[in-house]
Motif scaffolding. Structure first.
Motif, PDB file in Angstrom:
ATOM      1  N   GLY A  90       0.784  -1.232   0.000  1.00  0.00           N
ATOM      2  CA  GLY A  90       0.000   0.000   0.000  1.00  0.00           C
ATOM      3  C   GLY A  90       0.815   1.282   0.000  1.00  0.00           C
ATOM      4  O   GLY A  90       0.267   2.356   0.154  1.00  0.00           O
ATOM      5  N   GLY A  91       2.129   1.179  -0.133  1.00  0.00           N
ATOM      6  CA  GLY A  91       2.946   2.384  -0.239  1.00  0.00           C
ATOM      7  C   GLY A  91       3.584   2.827   1.061  1.00  0.00           C
ATOM      8  O   GLY A  91       3.579   2.116   2.065  1.00  0.00           O
ATOM      9  N   ASN A  92       4.137   4.039   1.021  1.00  0.00           N
ATOM     10  CA  ASN A  92       4.961   4.561   2.106  1.00  0.00           C
ATOM     11  C   ASN A  92       4.255   4.618   3.456  1.00  0.00           C
ATOM     12  O   ASN A  92       4.800   4.159   4.460  1.00  0.00           O
ATOM     13  CB  ASN A  92       5.468   5.961   1.750  1.00  0.00           C
ATOM     14  CG  ASN A  92       6.445   5.958   0.595  1.00  0.00           C
ATOM     15  OD1 ASN A  92       6.862   4.912   0.103  1.00  0.00           O
ATOM     16  ND2 ASN A  92       6.813   7.140   0.145  1.00  0.00           N
ATOM     17  N   SER A  93       3.074   5.195   3.508  1.00  0.00           N
ATOM     18  CA  SER A  93       2.395   5.348   4.805  1.00  0.00           C
ATOM     19  C   SER A  93       2.116   4.007   5.460  1.00  0.00           C
ATOM     20  O   SER A  93       2.348   3.827   6.658  1.00  0.00           O
ATOM     21  CB  SER A  93       1.082   6.109   4.643  1.00  0.00           C
ATOM     22  OG  SER A  93       1.331   7.454   4.368  1.00  0.00           O
ATOM     23  N   SER A  94       1.638   3.096   4.666  1.00  0.00           N
ATOM     24  CA  SER A  94       1.312   1.774   5.189  1.00  0.00           C
ATOM     25  C   SER A  94       2.560   1.052   5.686  1.00  0.00           C
ATOM     26  O   SER A  94       2.584   0.511   6.794  1.00  0.00           O
ATOM     27  CB  SER A  94       0.616   0.969   4.095  1.00  0.00           C
ATOM     28  OG  SER A  94       0.192  -0.263   4.573  1.00  0.00           O
ATOM     29  N   ALA A  95       3.608   1.043   4.862  1.00  0.00           N
ATOM     30  CA  ALA A  95       4.850   0.365   5.248  1.00  0.00           C
ATOM     31  C   ALA A  95       5.498   1.051   6.446  1.00  0.00           C
ATOM     32  O   ALA A  95       5.953   0.381   7.385  1.00  0.00           O
ATOM     33  CB  ALA A  95       5.817   0.332   4.070  1.00  0.00           C
ATOM     34  N   ASN A  96       5.541   2.389   6.420  1.00  0.00           N
ATOM     35  CA  ASN A  96       6.182   3.107   7.527  1.00  0.00           C
ATOM     36  C   ASN A  96       5.431   2.949   8.837  1.00  0.00           C
ATOM     37  O   ASN A  96       6.044   2.978   9.908  1.00  0.00           O
ATOM     38  CB  ASN A  96       6.368   4.577   7.181  1.00  0.00           C
ATOM     39  CG  ASN A  96       7.536   4.798   6.244  1.00  0.00           C
ATOM     40  OD1 ASN A  96       8.377   3.926   6.061  1.00  0.00           O
ATOM     41  ND2 ASN A  96       7.597   5.963   5.638  1.00  0.00           N
ATOM     42  N   SER A  97       4.124   2.756   8.782  1.00  0.00           N
ATOM     43  CA  SER A  97       3.384   2.547  10.031  1.00  0.00           C
ATOM     44  C   SER A  97       3.835   1.261  10.711  1.00  0.00           C
ATOM     45  O   SER A  97       3.764   1.139  11.930  1.00  0.00           O
ATOM     46  CB  SER A  97       1.878   2.523   9.768  1.00  0.00           C
ATOM     47  OG  SER A  97       1.492   1.363   9.071  1.00  0.00           O
ATOM     48  N   ILE A  98       4.339   0.326   9.921  1.00  0.00           N
ATOM     49  CA  ILE A  98       4.858  -0.925  10.473  1.00  0.00           C
ATOM     50  C   ILE A  98       6.319  -0.764  10.881  1.00  0.00           C
ATOM     51  O   ILE A  98       6.684  -0.955  12.044  1.00  0.00           O
ATOM     52  CB  ILE A  98       4.722  -2.073   9.449  1.00  0.00           C
ATOM     53  CG1 ILE A  98       3.252  -2.322   9.124  1.00  0.00           C
ATOM     54  CG2 ILE A  98       5.410  -3.344   9.953  1.00  0.00           C
ATOM     55  CD1 ILE A  98       3.022  -3.165   7.890  1.00  0.00           C
ATOM     56  N   TYR A  99       7.168  -0.402   9.924  1.00  0.00           N
ATOM     57  CA  TYR A  99       8.605  -0.360  10.169  1.00  0.00           C
ATOM     58  C   TYR A  99       9.012   0.701  11.185  1.00  0.00           C
ATOM     59  O   TYR A  99       9.885   0.464  12.016  1.00  0.00           O
ATOM     60  CB  TYR A  99       9.374  -0.159   8.865  1.00  0.00           C
ATOM     61  CG  TYR A  99       9.320  -1.361   7.967  1.00  0.00           C
ATOM     62  CD1 TYR A  99       9.996  -2.527   8.298  1.00  0.00           C
ATOM     63  CD2 TYR A  99       8.567  -1.356   6.803  1.00  0.00           C
ATOM     64  CE1 TYR A  99       9.931  -3.655   7.494  1.00  0.00           C
ATOM     65  CE2 TYR A  99       8.496  -2.480   5.975  1.00  0.00           C
ATOM     66  CZ  TYR A  99       9.180  -3.616   6.328  1.00  0.00           C
ATOM     67  OH  TYR A  99       9.118  -4.727   5.535  1.00  0.00           O
ATOM     68  N   GLU A 100       8.398   1.859  11.130  1.00  0.00           N
ATOM     69  CA  GLU A 100       8.804   2.933  12.033  1.00  0.00           C
ATOM     70  C   GLU A 100       8.318   2.713  13.457  1.00  0.00           C
ATOM     71  O   GLU A 100       8.803   3.356  14.380  1.00  0.00           O
ATOM     72  CB  GLU A 100       8.366   4.283  11.481  1.00  0.00           C
ATOM     73  CG  GLU A 100       9.160   4.642  10.238  1.00  0.00           C
ATOM     74  CD  GLU A 100       8.797   5.984   9.629  1.00  0.00           C
ATOM     75  OE1 GLU A 100       7.967   6.714  10.208  1.00  0.00           O
ATOM     76  OE2 GLU A 100       9.362   6.303   8.569  1.00  0.00           O
ATOM     77  N   SER A 101       7.414   1.784  13.654  1.00  0.00           N
ATOM     78  CA  SER A 101       6.987   1.473  15.019  1.00  0.00           C
ATOM     79  C   SER A 101       8.079   0.710  15.776  1.00  0.00           C
ATOM     80  O   SER A 101       8.027   0.599  16.991  1.00  0.00           O
ATOM     81  CB  SER A 101       5.681   0.675  15.011  1.00  0.00           C
ATOM     82  OG  SER A 101       5.880  -0.600  14.460  1.00  0.00           O
ATOM     83  N   TYR A 102       9.065   0.205  15.040  1.00  0.00           N
ATOM     84  CA  TYR A 102      10.170  -0.537  15.648  1.00  0.00           C
ATOM     85  C   TYR A 102      11.458   0.274  15.757  1.00  0.00           C
ATOM     86  O   TYR A 102      12.499  -0.279  16.098  1.00  0.00           O
ATOM     87  CB  TYR A 102      10.461  -1.813  14.835  1.00  0.00           C
ATOM     88  CG  TYR A 102       9.334  -2.799  14.889  1.00  0.00           C
ATOM     89  CD1 TYR A 102       9.143  -3.615  15.998  1.00  0.00           C
ATOM     90  CD2 TYR A 102       8.439  -2.915  13.829  1.00  0.00           C
ATOM     91  CE1 TYR A 102       8.095  -4.522  16.047  1.00  0.00           C
ATOM     92  CE2 TYR A 102       7.391  -3.825  13.871  1.00  0.00           C
ATOM     93  CZ  TYR A 102       7.232  -4.620  14.988  1.00  0.00           C
ATOM     94  OH  TYR A 102       6.195  -5.521  15.043  1.00  0.00           O
TER      95      TYR A 102
END
Length: 124
Positions: A90-102
């Motif tokens: 789903g793009g940057n926002s979707s991926a970053n909501s996962i990866y940046e939480s770590y």
């Protein structure tokens, strides 16, 4: 009077193609910048991570194994599998909501003018 709708798959009841979904993903505002440093107009993407990247961040992703980050230029032809993987995330926002939480405490997302060292530290 009859109007032809052969160029509009939605009106014919056909599903939207993966390529069309990918083009729509490209047009989303959050995908108009690099997922890692927010630089404008990314020209690369990591298909398996599902993010759009600037050239400087692409270089870091390129140094990772393909099974970690499979980077492709946006101007090339992509396989259906790569397109489907990108669209699924789903793009940057979707991926970053996962990866940046770590992100560990003390790490900051690099800026567009960050050094290669800062980018590498953040991305790895």
């Amino acid at each position: 009077m009859s109007v032809s709708m052969e160029n509009n798959p939605l009106e014919l009841g056909r599903p939207v193609t993966s390529k069309r979904k990918f083009k729509d993903l490209l047009l989303q505002k959050d995908n108009q910048c690099c997922a890692d440093c927010n630089a404008a107009q990314p020209k690369w993407a990591s298909a398996n991570i599902g993010v759009f990247l600037c050239f400087k961040c692409y270089n870091v992703h390129r140094s990772l194994d393909d099974h970690i980050s499979r980077v492709l230029p946006l101007g090339d032809e992509w396989s259906d599998d790569d397109i489907d993987a990108m669209v699924e995330v789903g793009g940057n926002s979707s991926a970053n909501s996962i990866y940046e939480s770590y992100i560990p405490e003390g790490y900051a997302k690099p800026s567009p003018d960050a050094s290669q060292e800062e980018r590498t530290k953040f991305i790895r």
